[in-house]
Design a protein around this motif. Structure first.
Motif, PDB file in Angstrom:
ATOM      1  N   MET A   1       0.849  -1.198   0.000  1.00 49.78           N
ATOM      2  CA  MET A   1       0.000   0.000   0.000  1.00 49.78           C
ATOM      3  C   MET A   1       0.879   1.241   0.000  1.00 49.78           C
ATOM      4  SD  MET A   1      -3.081   1.037   2.648  1.00 49.78           S
ATOM      5  CE  MET A   1      -4.165  -0.214   1.973  1.00 49.78           C
ATOM      6  N   PRO A   2       0.557   2.230  -0.830  1.00 50.79           N
ATOM      7  CA  PRO A   2       1.380   3.436  -0.877  1.00 50.79           C
ATOM      8  C   PRO A   2       1.228   4.263   0.390  1.00 50.79           C
ATOM      9  CG  PRO A   2      -0.600   3.749  -2.172  1.00 50.79           C
ATOM     10  CD  PRO A   2      -0.587   2.301  -1.735  1.00 50.79           C
ATOM     11  N   ASP A   3       2.060   5.290   0.502  1.00 50.01           N
ATOM     12  CA  ASP A   3       2.010   6.193   1.649  1.00 50.01           C
ATOM     13  C   ASP A   3       1.603   7.578   1.161  1.00 50.01           C
ATOM     14  OD1 ASP A   3       2.304   7.606   3.952  1.00 50.01           O
ATOM     15  OD2 ASP A   3       4.492   7.533   3.989  1.00 50.01           O
ATOM     16  N   PRO A   4       0.277   7.888   1.138  1.00 50.13           N
ATOM     17  CA  PRO A   4      -0.157   9.193   0.637  1.00 50.13           C
ATOM     18  C   PRO A   4       0.196  10.353   1.566  1.00 50.13           C
ATOM     19  CG  PRO A   4      -1.940   7.570   0.566  1.00 50.13           C
ATOM     20  CD  PRO A   4      -0.859   7.024   1.437  1.00 50.13           C
ATOM     21  N   LYS A   5       0.735  10.039   2.764  1.00 48.15           N
ATOM     22  CA  LYS A   5       1.211  11.075   3.687  1.00 48.15           C
ATOM     23  C   LYS A   5       0.111  12.075   4.039  1.00 48.15           C
ATOM     24  CE  LYS A   5       5.942  10.652   1.943  1.00 48.15           C
ATOM     25  NZ  LYS A   5       6.307   9.645   2.938  1.00 48.15           N
ATOM     26  N   HIS A   6      -1.042  11.567   4.371  1.00 45.08           N
ATOM     27  CA  HIS A   6      -2.141  12.402   4.844  1.00 45.08           C
ATOM     28  C   HIS A   6      -2.878  11.619   5.922  1.00 45.08           C
ATOM     29  CE1 HIS A   6      -5.901  14.638   5.023  1.00 45.08           C
ATOM     30  NE2 HIS A   6      -5.287  15.628   4.408  1.00 45.08           N
ATOM     31  N   PRO A   7      -3.268  12.282   7.018  1.00 47.14           N
ATOM     32  CA  PRO A   7      -3.911  11.539   8.118  1.00 47.14           C
ATOM     33  C   PRO A   7      -5.219  10.867   7.756  1.00 47.14           C
ATOM     34  CG  PRO A   7      -3.950  13.925   8.515  1.00 47.14           C
ATOM     35  CD  PRO A   7      -3.018  13.685   7.359  1.00 47.14           C
ATOM     36  N   PHE A   8      -5.844  11.261   6.656  1.00 49.59           N
ATOM     37  CA  PHE A   8      -7.055  10.579   6.207  1.00 49.59           C
ATOM     38  C   PHE A   8      -6.801   9.093   6.010  1.00 49.59           C
ATOM     39  CE2 PHE A   8     -10.042   9.112   2.927  1.00 49.59           C
ATOM     40  CZ  PHE A   8     -11.249   9.632   3.370  1.00 49.59           C
ATOM     41  N   PHE A   9      -5.563   8.727   5.691  1.00 48.82           N
ATOM     42  CA  PHE A   9      -5.223   7.354   5.303  1.00 48.82           C
ATOM     43  C   PHE A   9      -4.476   6.587   6.392  1.00 48.82           C
ATOM     44  CE2 PHE A   9      -5.332  10.059   1.554  1.00 48.82           C
ATOM     45  CZ  PHE A   9      -6.178   9.362   0.707  1.00 48.82           C
ATOM     46  N   THR A  10      -4.515   7.067   7.615  1.00 51.91           N
ATOM     47  CA  THR A  10      -3.685   6.431   8.646  1.00 51.91           C
ATOM     48  C   THR A  10      -4.239   5.096   9.142  1.00 51.91           C
ATOM     49  OG1 THR A  10      -4.765   7.829  10.321  1.00 51.91           O
ATOM     50  CG2 THR A  10      -2.634   8.570   9.463  1.00 51.91           C
ATOM     51  N   SER A  11      -5.533   4.858   9.016  1.00 52.68           N
ATOM     52  CA  SER A  11      -6.061   3.573   9.470  1.00 52.68           C
ATOM     53  C   SER A  11      -5.606   2.474   8.520  1.00 52.68           C
ATOM     54  CB  SER A  11      -7.590   3.614   9.545  1.00 52.68           C
ATOM     55  OG  SER A  11      -8.144   3.772   8.263  1.00 52.68           O
TER      56      SER A  11
ATOM     57  N   ALA B   1     -16.945 -11.685  -4.282  1.00 53.31           N
ATOM     58  CA  ALA B   1     -15.852 -12.233  -5.094  1.00 53.31           C
ATOM     59  C   ALA B   1     -15.101 -11.124  -5.815  1.00 53.31           C
ATOM     60  CB  ALA B   1     -16.402 -13.253  -6.093  1.00 53.31           C
ATOM     61  N   ASP B   2     -15.841 -10.123  -6.293  1.00 54.47           N
ATOM     62  CA  ASP B   2     -15.186  -8.994  -6.952  1.00 54.47           C
ATOM     63  C   ASP B   2     -14.334  -8.201  -5.958  1.00 54.47           C
ATOM     64  OD1 ASP B   2     -16.200  -9.519  -9.473  1.00 54.47           O
ATOM     65  OD2 ASP B   2     -17.965  -8.240  -9.198  1.00 54.47           O
ATOM     66  N   MET B   3     -14.825  -8.049  -4.740  1.00 58.11           N
ATOM     67  CA  MET B   3     -14.045  -7.354  -3.716  1.00 58.11           C
ATOM     68  C   MET B   3     -12.709  -8.045  -3.508  1.00 58.11           C
ATOM     69  SD  MET B   3     -17.039  -6.722  -0.866  1.00 58.11           S
ATOM     70  CE  MET B   3     -18.567  -5.879  -1.260  1.00 58.11           C
ATOM     71  N   GLN B   4     -12.748  -9.364  -3.330  1.00 61.85           N
ATOM     72  CA  GLN B   4     -11.520 -10.128  -3.096  1.00 61.85           C
ATOM     73  C   GLN B   4     -10.594 -10.057  -4.306  1.00 61.85           C
ATOM     74  OE1 GLN B   4     -13.582 -13.809  -2.114  1.00 61.85           O
ATOM     75  NE2 GLN B   4     -12.888 -13.644   0.006  1.00 61.85           N
ATOM     76  N   ARG B   5     -11.157 -10.150  -5.489  1.00 59.93           N
ATOM     77  CA  ARG B   5     -10.341 -10.114  -6.717  1.00 59.93           C
ATOM     78  C   ARG B   5      -9.630  -8.767  -6.857  1.00 59.93           C
ATOM     79  NH1 ARG B   5     -11.693  -7.895 -11.397  1.00 59.93           N
ATOM     80  NH2 ARG B   5     -13.904  -7.776 -10.807  1.00 59.93           N
ATOM     81  N   LEU B   6     -10.336  -7.685  -6.577  1.00 60.48           N
ATOM     82  CA  LEU B   6      -9.749  -6.355  -6.739  1.00 60.48           C
ATOM     83  C   LEU B   6      -8.653  -6.098  -5.712  1.00 60.48           C
ATOM     84  CD1 LEU B   6     -13.061  -4.456  -7.484  1.00 60.48           C
ATOM     85  CD2 LEU B   6     -11.155  -4.766  -9.074  1.00 60.48           C
ATOM     86  N   ILE B   7      -8.888  -6.529  -4.481  1.00 60.08           N
ATOM     87  CA  ILE B   7      -7.845  -6.374  -3.470  1.00 60.08           C
ATOM     88  C   ILE B   7      -6.613  -7.198  -3.851  1.00 60.08           C
ATOM     89  CG2 ILE B   7      -7.236  -6.809  -1.064  1.00 60.08           C
ATOM     90  CD1 ILE B   7      -9.043  -4.354  -1.511  1.00 60.08           C
ATOM     91  N   ALA B   8      -6.833  -8.391  -4.410  1.00 64.10           N
ATOM     92  CA  ALA B   8      -5.712  -9.209  -4.863  1.00 64.10           C
ATOM     93  C   ALA B   8      -4.941  -8.535  -5.997  1.00 64.10           C
ATOM     94  CB  ALA B   8      -6.215 -10.587  -5.307  1.00 64.10           C
ATOM     95  N   MET B   9      -5.639  -7.724  -6.802  1.00 65.43           N
ATOM     96  CA  MET B   9      -4.972  -6.968  -7.862  1.00 65.43           C
ATOM     97  C   MET B   9      -4.076  -5.870  -7.302  1.00 65.43           C
ATOM     98  SD  MET B   9      -7.760  -6.262 -10.895  1.00 65.43           S
ATOM     99  CE  MET B   9      -6.604  -5.165 -11.757  1.00 65.43           C
ATOM    100  N   GLY B  10      -4.364  -5.450  -6.064  1.00 66.60           N
ATOM    101  CA  GLY B  10      -3.540  -4.407  -5.464  1.00 66.60           C
ATOM    102  C   GLY B  10      -4.255  -3.109  -5.165  1.00 66.60           C
ATOM    103  N   VAL B  11      -5.587  -3.055  -5.361  1.00 62.53           N
ATOM    104  CA  VAL B  11      -6.279  -1.815  -5.039  1.00 62.53           C
ATOM    105  C   VAL B  11      -6.315  -1.633  -3.521  1.00 62.53           C
ATOM    106  CG1 VAL B  11      -7.683  -2.047  -7.133  1.00 62.53           C
ATOM    107  CG2 VAL B  11      -8.649  -2.702  -4.918  1.00 62.53           C
ATOM    108  N   ASP B  12      -6.452  -0.401  -3.107  1.00 63.56           N
ATOM    109  CA  ASP B  12      -6.338  -0.052  -1.692  1.00 63.56           C
ATOM    110  C   ASP B  12      -7.667   0.143  -0.994  1.00 63.56           C
ATOM    111  OD1 ASP B  12      -3.351   0.377  -1.871  1.00 63.56           O
ATOM    112  OD2 ASP B  12      -4.062   1.835  -3.353  1.00 63.56           O
TER     113      ASP B  12
END
Length: 261
Positions: free
Chosen positions: A1-11, A234-245
């Motif tokens: 997962m990238p580091d967008p360096k904003h507190p919105f994404f800290t969880s 199934a689509d949720m799992q597939r997309l996360i496996a692709m690398g979406v955040d």
């Protein structure tokens, strides 16, 4: 997962973004509407950290969470949101889970993070002014890069310790898609400068928007990729496996269970 360096994404991710709150089939059968106070409360009660919602302006200048420009689909009233007062809209939403203003959302749910889509230019300045003090937990988006930038500029003028995060509008996404075949990290980073997230559908008509190359380019620029609107487990799992955040979904309760570690 990238580091967008904003507190919105800290969880921790992957992120589940409750699309217009959470309205289960049972709640819908009882009359609960999307983007209602009850829908936001349901997402919060389900333990969801992120709520995606939409901003319009009433005739008396109040920012409300409402997706469509008119009221017909949600309330059966053919008028535009911009043509009704706050009191009128609250009355129409009374039996549908209750109207929620942006101010109420931010104050009533202080632990929620809000992903706010600025639907019209007329709402941008008011949205920016209201989110300024909540920048650490707000991401501003819009199909229009102009609308989101107007809101961000208004937030900056209003002060606040943290500038809200933002995701790319369609113009920025189009420039990114045009740049990807050139395989230039410098170019894609320039296109995504100032952007913390890409929020895209898998496809737009015949065009495949989400590709491994897009995900890699976004991550190289420390930009997250969120996909909308995904309701099939199934689509949720597939997309996360692709690398979406992150997954934007009408069934945040389902996504919570499917994507939990």
């Amino acid at each position: 997962m990238p580091d967008p360096k904003h507190p919105f994404f800290t969880s921790p991710g992957p992120r589940v973004l409750a699309h217009r709150g959470l309205v289960t089939p049972g709640a819908a059968a009882q009359g609960m509407a999307e983007n209602s106070f009850a829908a936001v409360a349901a997402a919060h009660a389900a333990g969801i950290a992120y709520v995606e919602s939409d901003c319009h302006l009433t005739s008396d200048g109040v920012v409300v969470l409402f997706h469509d420009a008119d009221l017909s689909r949600v309330t059966g009233d053919p008028r535009m949101v911009a043509d009704v007062s706050l009191v009128e809209l609250a009355t129409l939403m009374e039996s549908r889970g209750g109207l929620i203003t942006l101010e109420q959302a931010l104050e009533s749910f202080p632990t929620l993070h809000f992903n706010l889509d600025v639907k019209v230019a007329s709402a941008a300045a008011a949205v920016g002014g209201q989110i300024a003090e909540h920048g650490a937990r707000v991401l501003v988006t819009s199909f229009s890069d102009s609308h989101r930038k107007q809101a961000l500029d208004a937030a900056a003028r209003a002060g606040g310790d943290v500038t809200p995060a933002t995701s790319a509008g369609t113009g920025t996404i189009a420039r990114l898609l045009a740049a990807l075949p050139l395989r230039s990290s410098r170019l894609t980073r320039r296109v995504l400068a100032g952007v913390h997230a890409l929020q895209v559908p898998e496809r737009h008509g015949r065009l495949r928007v989400l590709t491994p190359r897009l995900i890699a380019a976004a991550h190289d620029a420390d930009v997250e990729v969120h996909v909308w609107t995904v309701n099939d487990p199934a689509d949720m799992q597939r997309l996360i496996a692709m690398g979406v955040d992150g997954i934007v979904t009408d069934r945040a309760d389902v996504a919570r269970d499917v994507l939990s570690p």
